[in-house]
Design a protein around this motif. Structure first.
Motif, mmCIF file in Angstrom:
data_model
loop_
_atom_site.group_PDB
_atom_site.id
_atom_site.type_symbol
_atom_site.label_atom_id
_atom_site.label_comp_id
_atom_site.label_asym_id
_atom_site.label_seq_id
_atom_site.Cartn_x
_atom_site.Cartn_y
_atom_site.Cartn_z
ATOM 1 N N HIS A 32 76.265 -68.000 51.553
ATOM 2 C CA HIS A 32 76.647 -68.942 52.089
ATOM 3 C C HIS A 32 76.145 -70.809 52.392
ATOM 4 O O HIS A 32 74.973 -70.752 52.577
ATOM 5 N N PHE A 33 77.083 -70.637 52.421
ATOM 6 C CA PHE A 33 76.557 -72.604 51.681
ATOM 7 C C PHE A 33 75.392 -73.079 53.260
ATOM 8 O O PHE A 33 73.946 -73.998 52.737
ATOM 9 N N THR A 34 75.946 -73.153 54.700
ATOM 10 C CA THR A 34 75.353 -73.483 55.695
ATOM 11 C C THR A 34 73.635 -72.451 55.721
ATOM 12 O O THR A 34 72.374 -72.595 55.572
ATOM 13 N N GLY A 35 74.154 -71.474 55.668
ATOM 14 C CA GLY A 35 73.468 -70.397 55.528
ATOM 15 C C GLY A 35 72.081 -70.121 54.552
ATOM 16 O O GLY A 35 71.102 -69.540 54.648
ATOM 17 N N SER A 36 71.912 -71.226 53.393
ATOM 18 C CA SER A 36 71.566 -71.574 51.936
ATOM 19 C C SER A 36 70.075 -71.990 52.768
ATOM 20 O O SER A 36 69.348 -72.467 51.666
ATOM 21 N N MET A 37 70.462 -72.537 53.815
ATOM 22 C CA MET A 37 69.976 -73.486 54.079
ATOM 23 C C MET A 37 68.224 -73.450 54.415
ATOM 24 O O MET A 37 67.616 -72.449 55.323
ATOM 25 N N ARG A 38 66.815 -74.152 54.030
ATOM 26 C CA ARG A 38 65.972 -74.181 54.371
ATOM 27 C C ARG A 38 65.915 -74.404 55.757
ATOM 28 O O ARG A 38 65.884 -75.101 57.036
ATOM 29 N N VAL A 39 64.735 -74.037 56.378
ATOM 30 C CA VAL A 39 64.625 -73.898 58.280
ATOM 31 C C VAL A 39 63.846 -75.781 58.300
ATOM 32 O O VAL A 39 64.295 -76.346 59.358
ATOM 33 N N GLU A 40 62.908 -75.814 57.806
ATOM 34 C CA GLU A 40 62.768 -77.200 57.989
ATOM 35 C C GLU A 40 64.245 -78.394 57.523
ATOM 36 O O GLU A 40 64.219 -79.169 58.148
ATOM 37 N N THR A 41 64.766 -78.055 56.530
ATOM 38 C CA THR A 41 66.348 -78.392 56.012
ATOM 39 C C THR A 41 67.062 -78.665 57.445
ATOM 40 O O THR A 41 66.827 -80.534 58.164
ATOM 41 N N VAL A 42 67.118 -77.805 58.261
ATOM 42 C CA VAL A 42 68.191 -77.606 59.747
ATOM 43 C C VAL A 42 67.138 -78.220 60.573
ATOM 44 O O VAL A 42 68.200 -78.960 61.223
ATOM 45 N N ARG A 43 65.937 -78.228 60.957
ATOM 46 C CA ARG A 43 65.378 -79.114 61.742
ATOM 47 C C ARG A 43 65.080 -80.448 61.279
ATOM 48 O O ARG A 43 66.042 -80.956 62.752
ATOM 49 N N GLU A 44 65.657 -80.844 60.709
ATOM 50 C CA GLU A 44 65.260 -82.066 60.544
ATOM 51 C C GLU A 44 66.370 -83.296 60.669
ATOM 52 O O GLU A 44 66.626 -84.529 61.202
ATOM 53 N N MET A 45 67.263 -82.005 60.107
ATOM 54 C CA MET A 45 69.082 -83.055 59.953
ATOM 55 C C MET A 45 68.856 -83.023 62.141
ATOM 56 O O MET A 45 70.184 -83.853 62.273
ATOM 57 N N ALA A 46 68.030 -81.494 62.172
ATOM 58 C CA ALA A 46 69.360 -82.173 64.159
ATOM 59 C C ALA A 46 68.496 -83.041 64.317
ATOM 60 O O ALA A 46 68.736 -83.476 65.513
ATOM 61 N N ASP A 81 77.005 -71.313 63.514
ATOM 62 C CA ASP A 81 77.691 -72.595 64.239
ATOM 63 C C ASP A 81 76.869 -73.644 64.509
ATOM 64 O O ASP A 81 77.467 -74.674 64.569
ATOM 65 N N VAL A 82 75.569 -72.989 64.950
ATOM 66 C CA VAL A 82 74.688 -74.173 65.898
ATOM 67 C C VAL A 82 73.746 -75.353 63.956
ATOM 68 O O VAL A 82 73.871 -76.178 64.232
ATOM 69 N N ALA A 83 73.316 -74.530 63.542
ATOM 70 C CA ALA A 83 73.247 -74.996 62.123
ATOM 71 C C ALA A 83 74.547 -75.713 61.411
ATOM 72 O O ALA A 83 74.057 -76.696 60.881
ATOM 73 N N ARG A 84 75.651 -74.859 60.808
ATOM 74 C CA ARG A 84 76.210 -75.858 60.729
ATOM 75 C C ARG A 84 76.911 -77.049 61.104
ATOM 76 O O ARG A 84 77.165 -78.558 60.920
ATOM 77 N N ALA A 85 77.008 -76.988 62.846
ATOM 78 C CA ALA A 85 76.776 -78.521 63.624
ATOM 79 C C ALA A 85 75.360 -79.708 62.939
ATOM 80 O O ALA A 85 75.910 -80.741 63.344
ATOM 81 N N CYS A 86 74.775 -79.030 62.719
ATOM 82 C CA CYS A 86 73.438 -80.446 61.639
ATOM 83 C C CYS A 86 73.776 -80.728 60.789
ATOM 84 O O CYS A 86 73.453 -82.009 60.546
ATOM 85 N N VAL A 87 74.853 -80.744 60.200
ATOM 86 C CA VAL A 87 75.700 -80.906 58.958
ATOM 87 C C VAL A 87 76.747 -82.136 58.851
ATOM 88 O O VAL A 87 77.963 -81.970 59.273
ATOM 89 N N ARG A 88 75.839 -83.071 59.096
ATOM 90 C CA ARG A 88 76.948 -84.433 59.485
ATOM 91 C C ARG A 88 77.804 -85.374 57.985
ATOM 92 O O ARG A 88 77.920 -86.457 58.031
#
Length: 361
Positions: A32-46, A81-88
């Motif tokens: 899945h798209f959002t679920g494929s993210m590296r954890v470092e990536t979602v942290r940086e996006m946040a 949902d939290v991770a997906r909200a970081c994709v802006r």
């Protein structure tokens, strides 16, 4: 495997030589798209968007789910949902596609069919059409990068939304249908399978099939074999996301095998979500023994903490598959994919070479 294509365990197979699974050519069909993210990536996006992440995605990572907790799915969905909200926006979306292709390529994936619901990202880029075009454009770009997996797209509707929205997405997917990297190759149905009537989405799958897209709905994870049976009728699937609980009714499993429907089995997520309590309970051997075509998938590495290579390693260490059987799973993943003929042929040659080389290099 008996026929080298993921159909049944091999007989008289040589003991595994433990060749590295990271060099085994594979196709990845359940990511899945959002679920494929590296954890470092979602942290940086946040951080860049001024958003706060829960501890389960920061100091307490990876998240732990209690298998006995029936609310495990809802806890998973909140995190997603939290991770997906970081994709802006476009840059974030492109980064996800690129990193997924590079990460998959680094562990042996040659072909990736990434699943995306463009409605989730549409508000930031001007609509569902621009959202899908961004993903497709980056998929085409990164597919030309040496070492990256080639990327195609599965457009997925959510069963939490009205079936008319699924028809809209199916028509959108049909506009970009193709047979190579940077095109739409399938249409899916995801989210909590306990919600919505699968039959109500039959028209959307009809639109997708007429456009030549693979039908790849989720079923048989949170619900049992009856959900798989209903999906066989409503969606006429080429593959089923998960489908593991088809083993609970031999008649349903026989229908899956007879129809040639591949199962995208994701052992790590099955255990994390409490579908099975321990890895040994995932019925991988039973599915193979019944003749099912199985393609291993990672589902949502961001949430579950394991990527595709780890699923192959689990198949070896937990379920006792030999290297010949792992090669059979890899062949099955290409056979069940929409990868172009030249990609499949090259993978077949290199899978054979992997087996011939005791070092798997």
């Amino acid at each position: 495997m008996s026929d080298g294509a993921g159909r049944g365990p091999a007989t008289g197979a040589e003991p595994s030589a433990s060749r590295p699974v990271g060099t085994l050519p594979k196709a990845h069909l359940h990511l899945h798209f959002t679920g494929s993210m590296r954890v470092e990536t979602v942290r940086e996006m946040a951080r860049s968007h001024g958003l706060r992440l829960p501890a389960t995605l920061t100091t307490d990572y990876p998240p732990l789910f209690d298998a006995a907790d029936r609310r495990g799915w809802f806890r998973f969905q909140r995190l997603y949902d939290v991770a997906r909200a970081c994709v802006r926006g476009e840059a974030d979306m492109r980064r996800i596609v690129r990193e997924a292709a590079l990460d998959d390529g680094a562990e042996g994936s040659r072909w990736l069919e990434i699943q995306v619901d463009p409605t989730s990202y549409a508000p930031f880029v001007g609509g569902i059409t621009p959202a899908l075009e961004i993903v497709l454009d980056e998929a085409a770009e990164v597919s030309r990068v040496p070492g990256a997996a080639q990327v195609a797209v599965v457009v997925a509707a959510s069963r939490m939304r009205h079936p008319l929205e699924a028809r809209t997405l199916a028509r959108l997917a049909a506009r970009y249908a193709g047979s190579g990297a940077g095109t739409v190759v399938g249409f899916g149905l995801s989210n909590d399978e306990r919600r919505g009537d699968t039959a109500e989405f039959a028209a959307a799958f009809g639109i997708a099939r007429r456009a030549g897209l693979a039908s790849v709905p989720h079923a048989g994870e949170l619900l049992g074999a009856e959900a798989v049976a209903a999906t066989l009728e409503a969606a006429v699937p080429d593959r089923i996301g998960h489908g593991v609980r088809s083993v609970e009714d031999p008649r349903v499993l026989d229908r899956v095998v007879e129809a040639g429907v591949a199962l995208e089995v994701c052992p790590g997520s099955n255990v994390s979500l409490g579908v099975y309590d321990v890895p040994e309970e995932v019925p991988l051997r039973r599915l193979l023994s019944a003749g099912a075509t199985v393609a291993l998938g990672a589902d949502d590495p961001l949430i579950f903490g394991s990527r595709l290579a780890e699923q192959y390693e689990t198949a070896r260490t937990v379920h006792g598959l030999s290297d010949a059987e792992l090669a059979g799973l890899a062949r099955a993943s290409f056979a069940a994919s929409r990868a172009p003929a030249e990609v499949r042929a090259a993978a077949e040659r290199d899978i054979a070479a992997w087996l011939e080389d005791p070092g798997g290099g």
